[in-house]
Enzyme design. Structure first.
Site, PDB file in Angstrom:
ATOM      1  N   ASN A   7      63.133  71.520  53.138  1.00  0.00           N
ATOM      2  CA  ASN A   7      62.769  70.225  52.567  1.00  0.00           C
ATOM      3  C   ASN A   7      61.263  69.947  52.478  1.00  0.00           C
ATOM      4  O   ASN A   7      60.766  69.557  51.521  1.00  0.00           O
ATOM      5  CB  ASN A   7      63.559  68.958  53.208  1.00  0.00           C
ATOM      6  CG  ASN A   7      63.468  68.985  54.794  1.00  0.00           C
ATOM      7  OD1 ASN A   7      64.007  70.110  55.363  1.00  0.00           O
ATOM      8  ND2 ASN A   7      62.635  68.260  55.550  1.00  0.00           N
TER       9      ASN A   7
ATOM     10  N   CYS B  48      61.454  62.220  57.204  1.00  0.00           N
ATOM     11  CA  CYS B  48      62.271  61.446  58.208  1.00  0.00           C
ATOM     12  C   CYS B  48      61.195  61.438  59.417  1.00  0.00           C
ATOM     13  O   CYS B  48      61.737  60.796  60.406  1.00  0.00           O
ATOM     14  CB  CYS B  48      63.475  62.219  58.567  1.00  0.00           C
ATOM     15  SG  CYS B  48      64.240  62.632  56.890  1.00  0.00           S
TER      16      CYS B  48
HETATM   17  N1  PLP Z   1      69.090  67.682  55.231  1.00  0.00           N
HETATM   18  C1  PLP Z   1      67.887  68.042  54.472  1.00  0.00           C
HETATM   19  C2  PLP Z   1      67.396  69.394  53.945  1.00  0.00           C
HETATM   20  C3  PLP Z   1      67.266  66.855  53.880  1.00  0.00           C
HETATM   21  O1  PLP Z   1      65.984  67.047  53.211  1.00  0.00           O
HETATM   22  C4  PLP Z   1      67.580  65.341  53.994  1.00  0.00           C
HETATM   23  C5  PLP Z   1      66.850  64.098  53.660  1.00  0.00           C
HETATM   24  O2  PLP Z   1      65.855  64.210  53.612  1.00  0.00           O
HETATM   25  C6  PLP Z   1      68.915  65.343  54.886  1.00  0.00           C
HETATM   26  C7  PLP Z   1      69.521  66.567  55.132  1.00  0.00           C
HETATM   27  C8  PLP Z   1      69.622  64.025  55.117  1.00  0.00           C
HETATM   28  O3  PLP Z   1      70.508  63.628  53.983  1.00  0.00           O
HETATM   29  P1  PLP Z   1      70.442  61.951  53.793  1.00  0.00           P
HETATM   30  O4  PLP Z   1      69.177  61.306  53.599  1.00  0.00           O
HETATM   31  O5  PLP Z   1      71.460  61.755  52.740  1.00  0.00           O
HETATM   32  O6  PLP Z   1      71.242  61.474  55.104  1.00  0.00           O
END
Ligand code: PLP
Length: 381
Positions: free
Chosen positions: A149, A321
């Site tokens: 991400n 996050c």
């Molecule tokens: N996994 C990755 C690589 C992410 O970038 C994200 C969110 O930024 C998530 C999982 C989490 O997804 P969600 O926002 O739908 O809970």
């Protein structure tokens, strides 16, 4: 002043066609899919249609789709549900996973599971050669994300899965960032489980899925009324699931046109960034076409993000996050980047609505802000 949005890895705008598909389920068609009457049956068939659309987008079978509230829940279900079924065993995760993989893995470790972390090289790539030596006879699960991400760097998931499968290990991949930006094929990836999220592909927030090989035994994390084959109890978020399905159906057309245009815009952006002296992370290896993660020496990422926001550009520092913490990016530290430089990292993630003109304006504003911040630092010293 209207802002330019360069943060598509954090979330994307709802497509108007997706919204259209959802509206009836927030108004007249408000049935509970478990109800036997016509309202319930209508909601049920809408969910089953969405299941087909999601499965089609990733070359899976509809029966392999378990709807969840998003990527976070699907990742938690994969780690806790698969490793939990095996009892105290070994879990292997890469050093650059999203916290919704690494944290449930650490939680299991506290409860007696063994946790091994797969390192990445300086480009952010997991080395296939390092996989074999971490696997043990008691390894139950290996999880490696498809696209990071923060850097956008891609992992060789199919190759890693082949090694793990030889050892009888169940393999999961987090494909949340890859979906919509590149072809994602569940069968080709050779994994047993794969996570998807709706709001990264112009679908609504609050819907996602775990794609699961039916032969894999998995324990639910949420217990209750037995929805989603007992793996995710709770009344389904019908409108969001319908929207997720609609967003998936729009993907094919989008994948034919957009990545080339977006890659060109990214090249234009990165040419400008290099002229300004930016260090671009993961630039020498295969990456998502839309993502640039970069830093300028002696400039705080957080400060730059706020300065750019004031000038009308929405970019991120590290992952959304963790953007309320000023810790350096864990992904960059795992790649061996110096903490001081890592603290300066900011991410742009381009999307459908962006244009070359926006990139030009951004580069001009960025040049001004860097000069201003450098001047402030020099005066303070
Ligand atoms: N996994 C990755 C690589 C992410 O970038 C994200 C969110 O930024 C998530 C999982 C989490 O997804 P969600 O926002 O739908 O809970």
């Amino acid at each position: 002043m209207s802002s330019t949005y360069f943060d598509h890895n954090a979330t994307t705008a709802l497509d108007s066609r997706v919204l259209e598909s959802m509206l009836p389920f927030m108004t007249a068609q408000h049935g509970n899919p478990t109800s036997r009457h016509s309202f319930g049956r209508h909601a049920r068939s809408a969910i089953e249609r969405a299941r087909e659309q999601v499965a089609d987008a990733v070359n899976a079978h509809p029966s392999q789709v378990i709807f969840t509230s998003g990527g976070t829940e699907a990742n938690n279900l994969a780690v806790t549900g698969i490793a939990g079924r095996y009892g105290a065993s070994q879990i292997v995760v890469s050093d650059i996973e999203h916290p919704c993989i690494s944290r449930p893995a650490q939680a299991l470790q506290q409860r007696g599971w063994k946790l091994a972390v797969l390192p990445v090289d300086r480009h952010g790539v997991v080395q296939e050669s390092g996989v074999e030596e971490l696997l043990r006879t008691e390894t139950s699960l290996l999880s490696v994300m498809l696209a990071n991400n923060e850097t956008g760097v891609l992992q060789k998931v199919a190759g890693i899965a082949a090694i793990a499968r030889k050892h009888g290990v169940t393999v999961h991949t987090d494909a949340v960032q890859a979906l919509g930006k590149m072809r994602v094929d569940f069968a080709e990836l050779n994994v047993h489980a794969m996570t998807l999220s709706s709001h990264k592909i112009n679908g609504p927030q609050g819907a996602g899925a775990l794609i699961l090989d039916k032969r894999i035994d998995i324990e639910p994390v949420i217990h209750g009324g037995g929805q989603e084959k007992g793996l995710r109890s709770g009344t389904e978020n019908v409108a969001a699931i319908v929207g997720f399905g609609a967003a998936c159906e729009l993907l094919n057309a989008r994948l034919l046109q957009e990545p080339g245009r977006i890659r060109q815009m990214r090249e234009h952006l990165e040419t400008g960034l290099k002229k300004l002296g930016a260090v671009i992370f993961g630039a020498e290896v295969e990456r998502l076409p839309n993502t640039s993660f970069f830093a300028f020496n002696e400039i705080e990422g957080e400060t730059l993000v706020m300065a750019l926001d004031r000038k009308g550009f929405a970019v991120a520092s590290g992952s959304a996050c963790s953007s309320d913490s000023s810790e350096p990016s864990a992904v960059l530290l795992a790649m061996g980047v110096e903490a001081d430089l890592a603290k300066g990292a900011i991410r742009t993630s381009l999307g459908a609505g962006n244009s070359a003109e926006q990139i030009d304006s951004f580069l001009a504003v960025l040049a001004g802000e860097i000069a201003r911040l450098r001047h402030l630092t020099a005066v303070a010293v």
